[in-house]
Scaffold this motif. Structure first.
Motif, PDB file in Angstrom:
ATOM      1  N   GLU A  34      -6.973  23.656  10.204  1.00 14.80           N
ATOM      2  CA  GLU A  34      -5.503  23.701  10.154  1.00 14.80           C
ATOM      3  C   GLU A  34      -4.925  22.305  10.299  1.00 14.80           C
ATOM      4  O   GLU A  34      -5.370  21.531  11.156  1.00 14.80           O
ATOM      5  CB  GLU A  34      -5.011  24.597  11.299  1.00 14.80           C
ATOM      6  CG  GLU A  34      -3.800  25.400  10.957  1.00 14.80           C
ATOM      7  CD  GLU A  34      -4.079  26.424   9.861  1.00 14.80           C
ATOM      8  OE1 GLU A  34      -3.773  26.129   8.682  1.00 14.80           O
ATOM      9  OE2 GLU A  34      -4.599  27.501  10.172  1.00 14.80           O
ATOM     10  N   ASP A  37      -5.384  19.539   5.665  1.00 11.18           N
ATOM     11  CA  ASP A  37      -5.367  19.380   4.197  1.00 11.18           C
ATOM     12  C   ASP A  37      -4.582  18.174   3.724  1.00 11.18           C
ATOM     13  O   ASP A  37      -4.825  17.663   2.634  1.00 11.18           O
ATOM     14  CB  ASP A  37      -4.923  20.666   3.476  1.00 11.18           C
ATOM     15  CG  ASP A  37      -3.476  21.062   3.700  1.00 11.18           C
ATOM     16  OD1 ASP A  37      -2.836  20.548   4.654  1.00 11.18           O
ATOM     17  OD2 ASP A  37      -2.967  21.898   2.929  1.00 11.18           O
ATOM     18  N   ASP A 175      -2.627  26.071   0.514  1.00  4.88           N
ATOM     19  CA  ASP A 175      -2.084  27.409   0.253  1.00  4.88           C
ATOM     20  C   ASP A 175      -2.171  27.768  -1.223  1.00  4.88           C
ATOM     21  O   ASP A 175      -2.654  28.835  -1.602  1.00  4.88           O
ATOM     22  CB  ASP A 175      -0.615  27.492   0.699  1.00  4.88           C
ATOM     23  CG  ASP A 175      -0.452  27.137   2.159  1.00  4.88           C
ATOM     24  OD1 ASP A 175      -1.470  27.106   2.876  1.00  4.88           O
ATOM     25  OD2 ASP A 175       0.684  26.882   2.575  1.00  4.88           O
TER      26      ASP A 175
HETATM   27  C1  GLA Z   1       1.166  24.990   5.621  1.00  2.00           C
HETATM   28  C2  GLA Z   1       1.002  24.042   4.444  1.00  2.00           C
HETATM   29  C3  GLA Z   1      -0.464  23.772   4.158  1.00  2.00           C
HETATM   30  C4  GLA Z   1      -1.206  23.341   5.425  1.00  2.00           C
HETATM   31  C5  GLA Z   1      -0.899  24.293   6.579  1.00  2.00           C
HETATM   32  C6  GLA Z   1      -1.477  23.809   7.889  1.00  2.00           C
HETATM   33  O1  GLA Z   1       0.672  26.252   5.308  1.00  2.00           O
HETATM   34  O2  GLA Z   1       1.609  24.569   3.292  1.00  2.00           O
HETATM   35  O3  GLA Z   1      -0.591  22.797   3.150  1.00  2.00           O
HETATM   36  O4  GLA Z   1      -0.900  22.024   5.760  1.00  2.00           O
HETATM   37  O5  GLA Z   1       0.496  24.480   6.754  1.00  2.00           O
HETATM   38  O6  GLA Z   1      -2.874  23.833   7.859  1.00  2.00           O
END
Ligand code: GLA
Length: 389
Positions: A34, A37, A175
């Protein structure tokens, strides 16, 4: 059946002549990795069987007409392909509009309007990526309607581009990638620095994935998401003064401990520590799963939550209560917040025989402490976007 209801709504609003298509794109849950990315680290998300349904038909003019069965009070929201800009009144339609705009930016011009009715069974604002689901769905629809030559991976990148540049959220690729590339029964082990990925089967013998939704609404735009991202970028540039790396994801834990004194602020040290350690945890967790060591996978999930709570500070009382109550339940293999944080959902791996107790016990404790109820979903891992009819 859900999509038939969405189709019926479409016909009621927009008539039943012409060629009408029915599409689906999933939501996603991240198992571990988490806030890695946008730090060049690894993530381990999977697509869900819940998601967004879209019924669509091309128009002969330039008009866009959108309707969501999740926001019926907003009615039909209109705009035009000739005037694509983010507008507050456009509400959720800024997501599909952003994707149409992004296709144009990439040289794929949409030359006529469309009517689109959506319905999502992802709890909205829950951190299961309802917005990325709408983005990938829109991209998949455009590919099919206009014959654009794009892969599903391209759809992920275009979705992210639209979210960054049109909707102003500096999200990473996780995502949209998880949704566009989803595969039933598998999570995606993705290296966000290179976009190399492998599918890892999730074989949870005698256990289920349970999502607990805090019902605390979160919008990425008004959260501290962009702030965390820039804290990490500053920490990276400080470390780059002493060692040549491209991203925090390049560092092992030992290297981080060696170079962290280059970071001039204690809070930024914490943020960068999370990014480095979480990336390493993700690699270890996938290895554990490969070895069928689900118990170790669960421990790493728990450690991920502690790091997000104490070092990255993106949890809050709602998510902490859900996770800490989950840890107390016998039969819980692992539990952590998932997604951006600041509200939204947690993900837990729970033994089959403990699922009912889990929902009851965590649900009761949550309501007693927070003052309103949480929702629980036992989820399945599904495929990426599809044309249903
Ligand atoms: C959101 C963002 C992702 C990622 C998560 C945390 O979902 O859209 O790109 O950074 O938070 O892991």
């Amino acid at each position: 059946m859900i999509w038939q209801d969405v189709l019926a709504k479409f016909k009621e609003l927009f008539g039943d002549d012409g060629e009408i298509g029915v599409y689906f794109a999933p939501g996603r849950v991240n198992m571990i990795g988490e806030h890695t990315d946008y730090n060049g680290g690894h993530v381990f998300p999977c697509a869900l069987t819940i998601g967004t349904y879209g019924v669509v038909r091309k128009r002969n003019d330039k008009k866009l007409r959108f309707y969501s069965m999740n926001f019926e009070n907003l009615g039909i929201i209109e705009s035009s392909i000739e005037d694509l800009k983010p507008e507050k009144e456009a509400d959720w339609t800024n997501y599909p509009k952003g994707v149409i705009w992004a296709f144009g930016e990439k040289g794929m011009k949409v030359d006529c309007g469309m009517d689109l009715v959506l319905f999502g069974n992802i709890p909205n604002g829950s951190g299961l990526s309802s917005s990325a689901s709408v983005e990938v769905l829109t991209g998949y629809i455009l590919k099919n309607l206009f014959g654009f030559d794009v892969t599903n991976q391209d759809l992920a990148l275009i979705g992210q581009y639209s979210e960054n540049k049109f909707n102003g959220v500096n999200c990473g690729i996780m995502d949209q990638f998880a949704i566009a590339m989803g595969k039933a029964g598998h999570a995606i082990f993705l290296d966000t620095a290179t976009l190399d990925y492998t599918y890892a089967p999730i074989k949870l013998e005698n256990a289920k994935i349970v999502i607990s939704c805090s019902n605390k609404k979160r919008g990425l735009g008004d959260s501290k998401y962009n702030e965390r991202r820039s804290e990490c970028e500053t920490a990276l540039s400080e470390i780059q003064q002493v060692v040549g790396i491209n991203s925090l994801g390049d560092l092992t834990e030992e290297q981080f401990e060696q170079y962290k004194s280059a970071i001039k602020d204690e809070v930024r040290v914490q943020r960068a520590k999370h990014a480095v350690y979480e990336n390493q945890r993700t690699v270890k967790a996938v290895e554990a799963l490969k070895n069928n060591d689900v118990a170790l996978f669960g421990e790493l999930m728990n450690a991920s939550h502690v790091s997000l709570r104490d070092d990255y500070e993106v949890t809050g009382i709602e998510l902490d209560t859900l996770v800490e109550e989950a840890w107390k339940v016998e039969g819980v293999i692992g539990s952590r917040m998932t997604g951006a944080g600041f509200g939204g959902c947690t993900v837990s791996i729970v033994k089959d025989e403990a699922v009912d107790t889990f929902i009851e016990q965590v649900g009761k404790a949550y309501e007693a402490k927070i003052g309103y109820a949480a929702d629980f979903y036992v989820v399945e891992i599904g495929d990426g976007p599809q044309k249903l009819a």
